[in-house]
Design an enzyme around this catalytic site. Structure first.
Site, short mmCIF file in Angstrom:
data_model
loop_
_atom_site.label_atom_id
_atom_site.label_comp_id
_atom_site.label_asym_id
_atom_site.label_seq_id
_atom_site.Cartn_x
_atom_site.Cartn_y
_atom_site.Cartn_z
N GLU A 108 0.65 -1.35 -0.11
CA GLU A 108 0.21 -0.39 0.23
C GLU A 108 0.86 1.64 0.23
O GLU A 108 1.87 1.39 0.18
CB GLU A 108 -0.90 -0.22 1.37
CG GLU A 108 0.45 0.57 2.39
CD GLU A 108 -0.62 -0.36 4.10
OE1 GLU A 108 -2.48 -0.81 3.33
OE2 GLU A 108 -0.01 -0.05 4.99
N CYS B 107 3.61 8.77 0.83
CA CYS B 107 4.06 7.40 2.62
C CYS B 107 4.51 6.66 1.24
O CYS B 107 3.18 5.96 0.91
CB CYS B 107 2.79 7.25 3.33
SG CYS B 107 4.29 5.65 4.52
N CYS C 117 7.09 -7.14 7.14
CA CYS C 117 8.88 -6.97 7.61
C CYS C 117 8.92 -7.87 8.65
O CYS C 117 9.05 -8.19 8.95
CB CYS C 117 8.60 -5.24 8.16
SG CYS C 117 9.74 -5.34 9.26
N CYS D 130 8.42 -5.47 15.25
CA CYS D 130 7.68 -4.45 15.72
C CYS D 130 6.89 -5.03 16.69
O CYS D 130 5.90 -5.45 15.52
CB CYS D 130 8.70 -3.51 15.73
SG CYS D 130 10.09 -2.57 14.66
N CYS E 181 3.67 -3.12 15.32
CA CYS E 181 3.65 -2.95 14.05
C CYS E 181 2.55 -3.92 13.24
O CYS E 181 2.51 -4.93 13.76
CB CYS E 181 4.74 -2.65 13.79
SG CYS E 181 4.79 -1.95 11.95
N CYS F 114 -0.41 3.15 7.27
CA CYS F 114 0.20 2.16 6.87
C CYS F 114 0.38 0.55 8.15
O CYS F 114 0.37 0.45 8.55
CB CYS F 114 2.19 2.82 7.37
SG CYS F 114 2.35 4.10 5.75
N1 SAH Z 1 9.73 0.13 9.05
C1 SAH Z 1 10.65 1.56 9.20
C2 SAH Z 1 9.58 2.76 8.07
C3 SAH Z 1 8.14 2.27 8.58
S1 SAH Z 1 6.66 2.18 9.76
C4 SAH Z 1 10.28 2.16 10.27
O1 SAH Z 1 9.98 1.07 11.20
O2 SAH Z 1 11.05 2.96 10.49
C5 SAH Z 1 6.79 3.72 9.67
C6 SAH Z 1 6.53 4.26 11.33
O3 SAH Z 1 5.12 3.95 11.22
C7 SAH Z 1 7.19 3.91 12.08
O4 SAH Z 1 8.45 5.08 13.30
C8 SAH Z 1 6.91 2.53 13.05
O5 SAH Z 1 7.01 2.79 14.09
C9 SAH Z 1 5.24 4.00 12.96
N2 SAH Z 1 4.42 2.60 13.15
C10 SAH Z 1 4.13 1.74 13.25
N3 SAH Z 1 3.18 0.77 13.54
C11 SAH Z 1 2.45 1.91 14.62
C12 SAH Z 1 0.73 2.21 14.87
N4 SAH Z 1 0.66 1.55 15.36
N5 SAH Z 1 0.03 3.53 15.30
C13 SAH Z 1 1.95 4.44 14.77
N6 SAH Z 1 2.70 4.27 14.97
C14 SAH Z 1 3.46 3.24 13.95
FE1 SF4 Z 2 9.50 -3.23 10.04
FE2 SF4 Z 2 7.25 -2.15 11.37
FE3 SF4 Z 2 9.74 -2.37 12.61
FE4 SF4 Z 2 8.97 -0.91 10.50
S1 SF4 Z 2 8.38 -0.42 12.93
S2 SF4 Z 2 11.04 -1.74 11.35
S3 SF4 Z 2 8.17 -1.78 9.30
S4 SF4 Z 2 8.59 -4.07 12.21
#
Ligand code: SAH
Ligand code: SF4
Length: 361
Positions: free
Chosen positions: A93, A114, A121, A125, A128, A342
């Site tokens: 997306e 974005c 991934c 995390c 996420c 995202c």
């Molecule tokens: N992998 C990279 C880029 C993608 S994530 C990274 O982690 O930076 C983009 C952003 O969205 C990151 O800062 C991530 O921590 C945040 N994110 C992920 N899940 C989220 C959520 N449920 N609420 C708010 N931010 C979130």
């Molecule tokens: Fe991967 Fe989500 Fe962690 Fe970014 S925040 S590194 S997309 S698991």
């Protein structure tokens, strides 16, 4: 059978090299680049000023595929999500975000996209949606840049700000990311200024250093989400490999190579990383590298237990940063910020798919 190279994944130099032995004049090469990046054709057959024979040769040698827009949600002037179906049936997306008048003034024509860099991934995390799904594969440079082409087609206008904050860890796909950056910034490509490009990473230290050595003045955002190893390791497995100290050492190196200020992203998750002591440590760390801090109240993900703190608590966290001289932003409105969308749209689609037999992923 060896896969044919995808025309929109080749940088101008790579294309020139691969085109060389065709014995064609150089202006043909420029015509093709023009069809690819300015006129944005979907097939080689549309390159109408090329001789039929050359088109045939190109078709034998190269591929030109465009992802399909499986779904577009939202409307003009609001955040719009595009779900794209790739040629192997996987989904990614991207999210179009018009300037928020509150942040940039009524007249701003900023249009941010974005983009995703991987399907899923591997970094896992805990908070996420993308991490929840696990890793499927890297996107090619053409799949990364196609997101921009399709979003611009939908918007009817140019995207002038790009953030790699969609699905995936861009620095775990560095070779394709570097090609995409080249295609995006090159005058023969999409010609978006490097300053308008932000790569977000969870902190892949060796790759941060490699990217710092890239001469373009791109921006970097770090998903920090914890100011100490203790807190960060609980939610981000990457921290076990490269701890906060190693990360900040890489960020100091970044600063020595780049002009733009770094951004630290910090999601606020109630009872996990929102202790005010974290704010105080974060303030000190941010000051040390002259970084801005973006505070993002956690957006609920289906299937995950985390929630955002109260608005008052978010403000208190921000005020500690501000009072120690750190530039900090906190956006409280729901679903409006770029981070909201995202990962989550695709997760829904995948879930829906699991309950049906329409297609195989
Ligand atoms: N992998 C990279 C880029 C993608 S994530 C990274 O982690 O930076 C983009 C952003 O969205 C990151 O800062 C991530 O921590 C945040 N994110 C992920 N899940 C989220 C959520 N449920 N609420 C708010 N931010 C979130
Ligand atoms: Fe991967 Fe989500 Fe962690 Fe970014 S925040 S590194 S997309 S698991």
């Amino acid at each position: 059978m060896v896969a044919k190279p995808d025309l929109r994944s080749l940088t101008a130099d790579e294309f020139a090299e691969s085109f060389q032995d065709l014995g064609q004049p150089a202006y043909r090469r420029d015509q093709i680049l023009d069809w690819l990046w300015k006129k944005r054709v979907r097939s080689i057959d549309e390159m109408s000023n090329l001789p039929a024979e050359l088109r045939q040769t190109l078709k034998e040698r190269y591929e030109l595929t465009v992802p399909e827009v499986a779904r577009a949600q939202g409307s003009k002037d609001t955040t719009r999500k595009l779900l794209l179906k790739l040629k192997d049936g996987r989904y990614v997306e991207c999210v179009l975000i018009p300037a928020s008048p509150a942040l940039y003034g009524e007249q701003s024509d900023r249009l941010t996209l974005c983009v995703s860099s991987q399907v899923g991934c591997a970094f896992g995390c805990k908070f996420c949606a993308s991490g929840l799904m696990g890793f499927t594969r890297n996107l090619t440079a053409g799949e990364i840049t196609s997101q921009i082409l399709l979003a611009e087609e939908l918007a009817g206008t140019r995207v002038n700000n790009l953030v790699f904050m969609g699905m995936g860890e861009p620095l775990a796909n560095l070779p394709n990311l570097l090609k995409a950056i080249e295609l995006i910034t090159s005058p023969q490509g999409l010609h978006i200024g490097a300053r308008h490009l932000t790569i977000s990473t969870s902190g892949v230290v060796p790759q941060i250093k490699k990217l710092a050595d890239n001469p373009r003045q791109i921006r970097l955002a770090i998903s920090l989400h914890g100011a100490t190893d203790e807190v960060r390791s609980q939610i981000m497995p990457v921290n076990e490999r490269w701890g906060v100290e190693a990360l900040f050492e890489a960020l100091r190196y970044w600063n020595s190579q780049k002009k733009q200020h770094l951004t630290l992203e910090y999601i606020l998750i109630a009872g996990v990383n929102d202790d005010l002591e974290q704010a105080r440590i974060l303030a000190k760390r941010a000051r040390g590298i002259r970084a801005k801090v973006n505070l993002i109240p956690y957006n609920t993900v289906e299937g995950l237990p985390w929630v955002r703190p109260s608005e008052d608590h978010c403000r208190a966290f921000r005020d500690i940063l501000k009072n120690s001289g750190v530039q900090a932003t906190l956006r409280l409105e729901k679903g409006h910020d770029i981070d909201a969308a995202c990962g989550q749209l695709r997760l829904r689609e995948e879930n829906a798919k699991m309950g049906s037999t329409i297609e195989k992923g």
